[in-house]
Motif scaffolding. Sequence first.
Motif, PDB file in Angstrom:
ATOM      1  N   TYR A  73       0.879  -1.165   0.000  1.00 22.58           N
ATOM      2  CA  TYR A  73       0.000   0.000   0.000  1.00 22.58           C
ATOM      3  C   TYR A  73       0.916   1.215   0.000  1.00 22.58           C
ATOM      4  CZ  TYR A  73      -3.978   2.952   1.397  1.00 22.58           C
ATOM      5  OH  TYR A  73      -4.975   3.904   1.450  1.00 22.58           O
ATOM      6  N   VAL A  74       0.909   1.964  -1.112  1.00 20.98           N
ATOM      7  CA  VAL A  74       1.937   2.968  -1.382  1.00 20.98           C
ATOM      8  C   VAL A  74       1.322   4.361  -1.488  1.00 20.98           C
ATOM      9  CG1 VAL A  74       3.853   3.590  -2.913  1.00 20.98           C
ATOM     10  CG2 VAL A  74       3.109   1.198  -2.767  1.00 20.98           C
ATOM     11  N   THR A  75       1.947   5.345  -0.838  1.00 12.91           N
ATOM     12  CA  THR A  75       1.527   6.729  -0.996  1.00 12.91           C
ATOM     13  C   THR A  75       2.759   7.626  -1.047  1.00 12.91           C
ATOM     14  OG1 THR A  75      -0.030   8.420  -0.206  1.00 12.91           O
ATOM     15  CG2 THR A  75       1.321   7.308   1.450  1.00 12.91           C
ATOM     16  N   CYS A  76       2.596   8.813  -1.602  1.00 15.10           N
ATOM     17  CA  CYS A  76       3.693   9.768  -1.727  1.00 15.10           C
ATOM     18  C   CYS A  76       3.480  10.892  -0.720  1.00 15.10           C
ATOM     19  CB  CYS A  76       3.741  10.325  -3.150  1.00 15.10           C
ATOM     20  SG  CYS A  76       5.070  11.516  -3.432  1.00 15.10           S
ATOM     21  N   VAL A  77       4.414  11.048   0.202  1.00 16.60           N
ATOM     22  CA  VAL A  77       4.258  12.064   1.247  1.00 16.60           C
ATOM     23  C   VAL A  77       5.002  13.357   0.914  1.00 16.60           C
ATOM     24  CG1 VAL A  77       3.848  10.354   3.039  1.00 16.60           C
ATOM     25  CG2 VAL A  77       6.183  11.124   2.597  1.00 16.60           C
ATOM     26  N   ARG A  78       5.882  13.307  -0.097  1.00 19.56           N
ATOM     27  CA  ARG A  78       6.580  14.511  -0.534  1.00 19.56           C
ATOM     28  C   ARG A  78       6.960  14.375  -1.991  1.00 19.56           C
ATOM     29  NH1 ARG A  78      12.196  17.079   2.016  1.00 19.56           N
ATOM     30  NH2 ARG A  78      12.345  18.842   0.586  1.00 19.56           N
ATOM     31  N   GLY A  79       6.747  15.440  -2.778  1.00 21.99           N
ATOM     32  CA  GLY A  79       7.103  15.405  -4.191  1.00 21.99           C
ATOM     33  C   GLY A  79       6.045  14.717  -5.021  1.00 21.99           C
ATOM     34  N   ALA A  80       6.494  14.001  -6.055  1.00 22.31           N
ATOM     35  CA  ALA A  80       5.566  13.343  -6.972  1.00 22.31           C
ATOM     36  C   ALA A  80       6.268  12.197  -7.685  1.00 22.31           C
ATOM     37  CB  ALA A  80       5.031  14.340  -8.000  1.00 22.31           C
ATOM     38  N   CYS A  81       5.487  11.182  -8.008  1.00 22.66           N
ATOM     39  CA  CYS A  81       6.042  10.059  -8.768  1.00 22.66           C
ATOM     40  C   CYS A  81       4.977   9.492  -9.685  1.00 22.66           C
ATOM     41  CB  CYS A  81       6.567   8.964  -7.832  1.00 22.66           C
ATOM     42  SG  CYS A  81       5.272   7.915  -7.118  1.00 22.66           S
ATOM     43  N   LEU A  82       5.438   8.756 -10.689  1.00 23.59           N
ATOM     44  CA  LEU A  82       4.561   7.938 -11.508  1.00 23.59           C
ATOM     45  C   LEU A  82       4.692   6.530 -10.954  1.00 23.59           C
ATOM     46  CD1 LEU A  82       2.708   8.086 -14.060  1.00 23.59           C
ATOM     47  CD2 LEU A  82       4.623   7.034 -15.284  1.00 23.59           C
ATOM     48  N   ASP A  83       3.632   6.038 -10.318  1.00 21.21           N
ATOM     49  CA  ASP A  83       3.651   4.715  -9.699  1.00 21.21           C
ATOM     50  C   ASP A  83       3.080   3.707 -10.689  1.00 21.21           C
ATOM     51  OD1 ASP A  83       4.230   3.648  -6.850  1.00 21.21           O
ATOM     52  OD2 ASP A  83       2.399   2.603  -7.456  1.00 21.21           O
ATOM     53  N   VAL A  84       3.793   2.597 -10.872  1.00 20.51           N
ATOM     54  CA  VAL A  84       3.454   1.651 -11.934  1.00 20.51           C
ATOM     55  C   VAL A  84       3.225   0.258 -11.358  1.00 20.51           C
ATOM     56  CG1 VAL A  84       4.234   0.578 -14.089  1.00 20.51           C
ATOM     57  CG2 VAL A  84       4.788   2.975 -13.616  1.00 20.51           C
ATOM     58  N   VAL A  85       2.096  -0.336 -11.714  1.00 17.78           N
ATOM     59  CA  VAL A  85       1.774  -1.718 -11.385  1.00 17.78           C
ATOM     60  C   VAL A  85       1.923  -2.545 -12.654  1.00 17.78           C
ATOM     61  CG1 VAL A  85       0.000  -3.295 -10.551  1.00 17.78           C
ATOM     62  CG2 VAL A  85       0.152  -0.982  -9.601  1.00 17.78           C
ATOM     63  N   VAL A  86       2.650  -3.659 -12.572  1.00 18.70           N
ATOM     64  CA  VAL A  86       2.891  -4.511 -13.731  1.00 18.70           C
ATOM     65  C   VAL A  86       2.382  -5.912 -13.431  1.00 18.70           C
ATOM     66  CG1 VAL A  86       4.622  -5.373 -15.353  1.00 18.70           C
ATOM     67  CG2 VAL A  86       4.991  -3.172 -14.216  1.00 18.70           C
ATOM     68  N   ASP A  87       1.606  -6.470 -14.351  1.00 14.96           N
ATOM     69  CA  ASP A  87       1.103  -7.830 -14.166  1.00 14.96           C
ATOM     70  C   ASP A  87       2.154  -8.822 -14.659  1.00 14.96           C
ATOM     71  OD1 ASP A  87      -0.290 -10.122 -13.767  1.00 14.96           O
ATOM     72  OD2 ASP A  87      -2.111  -9.464 -14.786  1.00 14.96           O
ATOM     73  N   LEU A  88       2.855  -9.435 -13.714  1.00 10.34           N
ATOM     74  CA  LEU A  88       3.900 -10.414 -14.016  1.00 10.34           C
ATOM     75  C   LEU A  88       3.416 -11.847 -13.833  1.00 10.34           C
ATOM     76  CD1 LEU A  88       6.816  -8.687 -12.049  1.00 10.34           C
ATOM     77  CD2 LEU A  88       6.277  -8.456 -14.479  1.00 10.34           C
ATOM     78  N   ARG A  89       2.134 -12.043 -13.553  1.00  8.61           N
ATOM     79  CA  ARG A  89       1.596 -13.358 -13.228  1.00  8.61           C
ATOM     80  C   ARG A  89       1.325 -14.164 -14.486  1.00  8.61           C
ATOM     81  NH1 ARG A  89      -3.238 -10.647  -9.933  1.00  8.61           N
ATOM     82  NH2 ARG A  89      -3.378  -9.764 -12.041  1.00  8.61           N
ATOM     83  N   THR A  90       2.095 -15.217 -14.672  1.00 10.07           N
ATOM     84  CA  THR A  90       1.902 -16.050 -15.859  1.00 10.07           C
ATOM     85  C   THR A  90       0.514 -16.687 -15.821  1.00 10.07           C
ATOM     86  OG1 THR A  90       2.920 -17.975 -14.785  1.00 10.07           O
ATOM     87  CG2 THR A  90       4.357 -16.544 -16.069  1.00 10.07           C
ATOM     88  N   GLY A  91      -0.166 -16.643 -16.955  1.00  9.41           N
ATOM     89  CA  GLY A  91      -1.524 -17.159 -17.033  1.00  9.41           C
ATOM     90  C   GLY A  91      -2.593 -16.124 -16.775  1.00  9.41           C
ATOM     91  N   SER A  92      -2.199 -14.928 -16.387  1.00  7.44           N
ATOM     92  CA  SER A  92      -3.167 -13.867 -16.129  1.00  7.44           C
ATOM     93  C   SER A  92      -3.708 -13.311 -17.445  1.00  7.44           C
ATOM     94  CB  SER A  92      -2.506 -12.723 -15.343  1.00  7.44           C
ATOM     95  OG  SER A  92      -3.348 -11.578 -15.313  1.00  7.44           O
ATOM     96  N   PRO A  93      -4.991 -12.940 -17.485  1.00 11.95           N
ATOM     97  CA  PRO A  93      -5.546 -12.328 -18.696  1.00 11.95           C
ATOM     98  C   PRO A  93      -4.845 -11.026 -19.077  1.00 11.95           C
ATOM     99  CG  PRO A  93      -7.300 -13.004 -17.195  1.00 11.95           C
ATOM    100  CD  PRO A  93      -6.014 -13.143 -16.440  1.00 11.95           C
ATOM    101  N   THR A  94      -4.219 -10.361 -18.098  1.00 10.33           N
ATOM    102  CA  THR A  94      -3.532  -9.092 -18.380  1.00 10.33           C
ATOM    103  C   THR A  94      -2.012  -9.236 -18.226  1.00 10.33           C
ATOM    104  OG1 THR A  94      -3.964  -8.387 -16.088  1.00 10.33           O
ATOM    105  CG2 THR A  94      -5.506  -7.632 -17.788  1.00 10.33           C
ATOM    106  N   TYR A  95      -1.505 -10.445 -18.382  1.00 12.01           N
ATOM    107  CA  TYR A  95      -0.060 -10.684 -18.250  1.00 12.01           C
ATOM    108  C   TYR A  95       0.733  -9.746 -19.168  1.00 12.01           C
ATOM    109  CZ  TYR A  95       4.465 -12.973 -18.831  1.00 12.01           C
ATOM    110  OH  TYR A  95       5.807 -13.230 -18.904  1.00 12.01           O
ATOM    111  N   GLY A  96       1.760  -9.128 -18.595  1.00  7.93           N
ATOM    112  CA  GLY A  96       2.620  -8.233 -19.365  1.00  7.93           C
ATOM    113  C   GLY A  96       2.112  -6.811 -19.471  1.00  7.93           C
ATOM    114  N   ARG A  97       0.887  -6.549 -18.984  1.00  5.69           N
ATOM    115  CA  ARG A  97       0.349  -5.193 -19.024  1.00  5.69           C
ATOM    116  C   ARG A  97       0.782  -4.400 -17.805  1.00  5.69           C
ATOM    117  NH1 ARG A  97      -5.960  -5.064 -19.776  1.00  5.69           N
ATOM    118  NH2 ARG A  97      -5.503  -3.078 -18.746  1.00  5.69           N
ATOM    119  N   TRP A  98       0.778  -3.083 -17.948  1.00  9.60           N
ATOM    120  CA  TRP A  98       1.090  -2.207 -16.830  1.00  9.60           C
ATOM    121  C   TRP A  98       0.074  -1.077 -16.772  1.00  9.60           C
ATOM    122  CZ3 TRP A  98       2.159   2.917 -18.028  1.00  9.60           C
ATOM    123  CH2 TRP A  98       2.499   3.172 -19.376  1.00  9.60           C
TER     124      TRP A  98
END
Length: 204
Positions: A73-98
């Motif tokens: 569970y991630v939050t930014c307390v100072r500044g700014a970022c582009l936070d990225v979630v990547v589906d690395l789960r083999t067999g997932s319908p969204t495998y390889g997507r971010w």
Amino acid sequence: MDVRALGIAGAWEIRPVRRADPRGLFLEWYRADVLAEAVGHPLRLAQANLSVSARGVVRGVHYADVPPGQAKYVTCVRGACLDVVVDLRTGSPTYGRWEAVRLDDVRRAAVYLAEGLGHAFCALEDDTTLSYVCSEPYRPAAEHAVHPLDPELAIDWPVARPLLSERDRAAPTLERARAAGTLPEYAACRAYSGGLRTANTFAE
């Protein structure tokens, strides 16, 4: 507090209600009950981390073996970022997507990602500070990474020359990680998450 499911199963964006007055600002950046209702089980708080990064730093894509994995569970307390979630789960319908969410010290949004998903971010300002809690403690032998600049992932980083750690520069591509058998399996992740829901039901 508004919880919005992202396009990758197991990932959510959380938008808190901000209450400001001449004294400053107050908000609830984490609510166990609200998150549990969306996710289906409580988040076990086993470790809390603080990360400070210079502008242009990219950290990730990091993930852990499942079970037990490491939900975050991630939050930014100072500044700014582009936070990225990547589906690395083999067999997932969204495998390889971010999918990416901007986290900053104005909106004060947060991202939750379930066990088995990859996490990365790019700092958009100097001294960008992320605070995040994890469901399991850090176990070096169970931790892995995929190269954040892998052309197969094609993450649209907002900097021309990302600054990477030695570990991330040496990380394998998604294809090599899959061939090595280190990526989480979608079925195993679903089974583990289902077990957490069942355990919570029994606890009630």
